[in-house]
Write a protein that holds these residues in place. Sequence first.
Motif, mmCIF file in Angstrom:
data_model
loop_
_atom_site.group_PDB
_atom_site.id
_atom_site.type_symbol
_atom_site.label_atom_id
_atom_site.label_comp_id
_atom_site.label_asym_id
_atom_site.label_seq_id
_atom_site.Cartn_x
_atom_site.Cartn_y
_atom_site.Cartn_z
ATOM 1 N N GLY A 162 0.668 -1.203 0.062
ATOM 2 C CA GLY A 162 -0.067 0.136 0.110
ATOM 3 C C GLY A 162 0.706 1.359 0.021
ATOM 4 N N VAL A 163 1.813 1.301 -0.690
ATOM 5 C CA VAL A 163 2.829 2.307 -0.748
ATOM 6 C C VAL A 163 2.196 3.573 -1.404
ATOM 7 N N SER A 164 1.247 3.359 -1.923
ATOM 8 C CA SER A 164 0.440 4.731 -2.709
ATOM 9 C C SER A 164 -0.336 5.200 -1.709
ATOM 10 N N ARG A 165 -0.781 4.593 -0.596
ATOM 11 C CA ARG A 165 -1.700 5.153 0.650
ATOM 12 C C ARG A 165 -1.002 6.322 1.285
ATOM 13 N N ARG A 166 0.299 6.443 1.223
ATOM 14 C CA ARG A 166 1.121 7.240 2.301
ATOM 15 C C ARG A 166 0.764 8.657 2.012
ATOM 16 N N PRO A 167 0.827 9.202 0.874
ATOM 17 C CA PRO A 167 0.761 10.444 0.489
ATOM 18 C C PRO A 167 -0.840 10.929 0.649
ATOM 19 N N GLY A 168 -1.871 9.851 0.662
ATOM 20 C CA GLY A 168 -3.041 10.053 0.850
ATOM 21 C C GLY A 168 -3.214 10.254 1.998
ATOM 22 N N ILE A 169 -2.810 9.356 3.112
ATOM 23 C CA ILE A 169 -2.934 9.607 4.395
ATOM 24 C C ILE A 169 -2.449 10.894 4.755
ATOM 25 N N GLY A 170 -1.441 11.249 4.381
ATOM 26 C CA GLY A 170 -0.898 12.553 4.676
ATOM 27 C C GLY A 170 -1.859 13.846 4.127
ATOM 28 N N GLN A 171 -2.453 13.519 3.228
ATOM 29 C CA GLN A 171 -3.316 14.672 2.771
ATOM 30 C C GLN A 171 -4.696 14.847 3.622
ATOM 31 N N ALA A 172 -5.099 13.550 4.032
ATOM 32 C CA ALA A 172 -6.288 13.758 4.910
ATOM 33 C C ALA A 172 -5.824 14.291 6.149
ATOM 34 N N VAL A 173 -4.862 13.903 6.840
ATOM 35 C CA VAL A 173 -4.347 14.653 7.976
ATOM 36 C C VAL A 173 -4.281 16.070 7.696
ATOM 37 N N ASP A 174 -3.851 16.381 6.723
ATOM 38 C CA ASP A 174 -3.570 17.956 6.606
ATOM 39 C C ASP A 174 -4.893 18.529 6.379
ATOM 40 N N GLU A 175 -5.779 17.868 5.727
ATOM 41 C CA GLU A 175 -7.348 18.727 5.678
ATOM 42 C C GLU A 175 -8.082 18.556 7.031
ATOM 43 N N GLY A 176 -7.778 17.631 7.844
ATOM 44 C CA GLY A 176 -8.944 17.515 8.788
ATOM 45 C C GLY A 176 -8.148 17.643 10.385
ATOM 46 N N ALA A 177 -6.886 17.339 10.483
ATOM 47 C CA ALA A 177 -6.437 17.307 12.036
ATOM 48 C C ALA A 177 -5.564 18.679 12.459
ATOM 49 N N ASP A 178 -5.467 18.919 13.818
ATOM 50 C CA ASP A 178 -4.699 19.993 14.233
ATOM 51 C C ASP A 178 -3.275 19.581 14.636
ATOM 52 N N ILE A 179 -3.290 18.216 15.088
ATOM 53 C CA ILE A 179 -2.093 17.601 15.818
ATOM 54 C C ILE A 179 -2.250 16.225 15.191
ATOM 55 N N ALA A 180 -0.838 15.925 14.627
ATOM 56 C CA ALA A 180 -0.718 14.503 14.058
ATOM 57 C C ALA A 180 0.480 13.876 14.709
ATOM 58 N N TYR A 181 0.300 12.773 15.322
ATOM 59 C CA TYR A 181 1.320 11.709 15.951
ATOM 60 C C TYR A 181 1.515 10.761 14.794
ATOM 61 N N LEU A 182 2.652 10.845 14.456
ATOM 62 C CA LEU A 182 2.911 9.896 13.225
ATOM 63 C C LEU A 182 3.898 8.811 13.563
ATOM 64 N N THR A 183 3.344 7.554 13.615
ATOM 65 C CA THR A 183 3.922 6.445 14.198
ATOM 66 C C THR A 183 3.981 5.132 13.471
ATOM 67 N N SER A 184 4.348 4.057 14.035
ATOM 68 C CA SER A 184 4.435 2.785 13.423
ATOM 69 C C SER A 184 2.982 2.130 13.233
ATOM 70 N N ASP A 185 3.068 1.549 11.875
ATOM 71 C CA ASP A 185 1.775 0.550 11.717
ATOM 72 C C ASP A 185 2.228 -0.583 10.943
ATOM 73 N N ASP A 186 2.496 -1.582 11.440
ATOM 74 C CA ASP A 186 3.051 -2.852 10.768
ATOM 75 C C ASP A 186 4.072 -2.603 9.552
ATOM 76 N N PRO A 187 5.268 -2.110 9.998
ATOM 77 C CA PRO A 187 6.292 -1.551 9.259
ATOM 78 C C PRO A 187 7.058 -2.770 8.418
ATOM 79 N N GLN A 188 6.810 -3.989 8.764
ATOM 80 C CA GLN A 188 7.369 -5.196 8.233
ATOM 81 C C GLN A 188 9.066 -4.736 8.078
ATOM 82 N N PHE A 189 9.400 -4.936 6.756
ATOM 83 C CA PHE A 189 10.794 -4.895 6.573
ATOM 84 C C PHE A 189 11.375 -3.587 6.216
ATOM 85 N N GLU A 190 10.381 -2.419 6.273
ATOM 86 C CA GLU A 190 10.804 -0.940 6.052
ATOM 87 C C GLU A 190 11.290 -0.428 7.460
ATOM 88 N N ASN A 191 12.044 0.636 7.331
ATOM 89 C CA ASN A 191 12.294 1.744 8.348
ATOM 90 C C ASN A 191 10.839 2.439 8.654
#
Length: 514
Positions: free
Chosen positions: A404-433
Amino acid sequence: MPLSGEQITNYLADESLTIEASDFKGEISHLAYNSQDVKPGTLFFIKGNFKPEYLVDAKAKGVVAVVAPVGFNETMDLPTWVVDDVAAAMSVLSMAFYDFPQNKLALIGITGTKGKTSAAYMAYEMLRQTTDDKVALSSTLSVVTGQDPKFHYRAHLTTPESLDLFRWMHEAVENGMTHMVMEVSSQAYKKERVYGLRYNVGVFLNISEDHIGPNEHPTFEDYIECKMELFDHSDQIVLNADSDHFGQLIERAELAVPKDGLWLYAREHTDAEDDMGADVSYRTVTEDLQGSEFMLRGHGQQADELALDGSYTLDMPGDFNQGNATAAMIATRLVGADTQAMATALNEVKIPGRMQELTSPEHGTIYVDYAHNYASIAALLQFVRANERVDKLRIVVGAPGNKGVSRRPGIGQAVDEGADIAYLTSDDPQFENPADIVNEIKAKIDGDKVQIIEELDRTTAITEAIKHSGPNDVVVLAGKGMDEYQKIDGVDTPYENDWAIANRVVAELAQAEK
């Protein structure tokens, strides 16, 4: 049921899958694709990145024959069927081995970029009410094949591997189940997990860009093509006329089923011409963050057969869930559900990890939800803003690794549109950093508008978000819901789960603040 070598050859030949047949004269009493699941008398499927050395152990445990892809030449002198598609062959032979259980169940298959799990649980609950609990379920969250809790299993894939799926379907039939509701992912078609399976009703909720990446779909065109295969394998289709790419969807659906087998639903529009020819439309009567009341209205003679007109109460927040409910109502009606059962189900349905709410007098409202892409996160944040007084809206969110690599910009866009404070964290990182994943999300967030806090330990991120929220704040924990593990370096690492952490943190804060 046992399979003879001749039967295996014939089943594979009927589907034109055979490159080279075996002259195996014995009988198969077990199927497996994992060397850890081998018993005496096993037919073993060589699929994926299978290491030849595993077959040594598998043969010792009881493998007596093999189905292998072209080019796999280390079959230990075992009788071998060489096929051009092992996954398809596994599905064909699994359904035969388990005595074609799909023919003994009324099947509903549900697909969509978002909402599959919610719609599946709604349909499941409607059919439970209708059939006196004789309905099976295969969802992202769980598999249910019988009433006894011992027949309730944790799911590992949205749609299981075909061998597991047909085994569970057979178990459901043995347990007296008469219906089954399934989530059907695009990967299920791309990887032939449902090859040869036909649904009484196929439900298509929506489509938007997601699951595009090296380990999923190379392009959106490939993604939507796989999704639309549900149309080709359904007797009747329930389709959301409000979906993006509706023109492409309806064109394919009309080729797949006759006109009286296609059912369209849509939100009721002010201009009737905007209803896209919907057979059933829905509109909100009242809604808040605890639930909603909505009205269904049929259009035309075909809709009269459904007799769904009326008002319904949904014990779930989110106007987007009214559309999911409408789809579930049409689909279950087509396989025998009654409207009273539907009404009762909508009042009682609970979906683990979906819009679960927790309140704290000092730290506001916390929502736990599996929202994991632009469409679902944006809808969730917009709904919270519209239905709750919010001083600060915090979100804790990440994105999976190696998918789901293509999700990541969309998640950022949704946060940008709707949140005041974003805690960016881990969610099943698997073999990626996970820090690299966070940076991809962060790139789409305006740091001058949204405060960004990077905390890769998810438990700490949730704790900090709740601890720093005030009485009129809202904290949204997005992505993992009730998942009790984090996928890290190929290992399911135990994790407390978002809901459990939120409850514990709220209780600890209340105790400390007494």
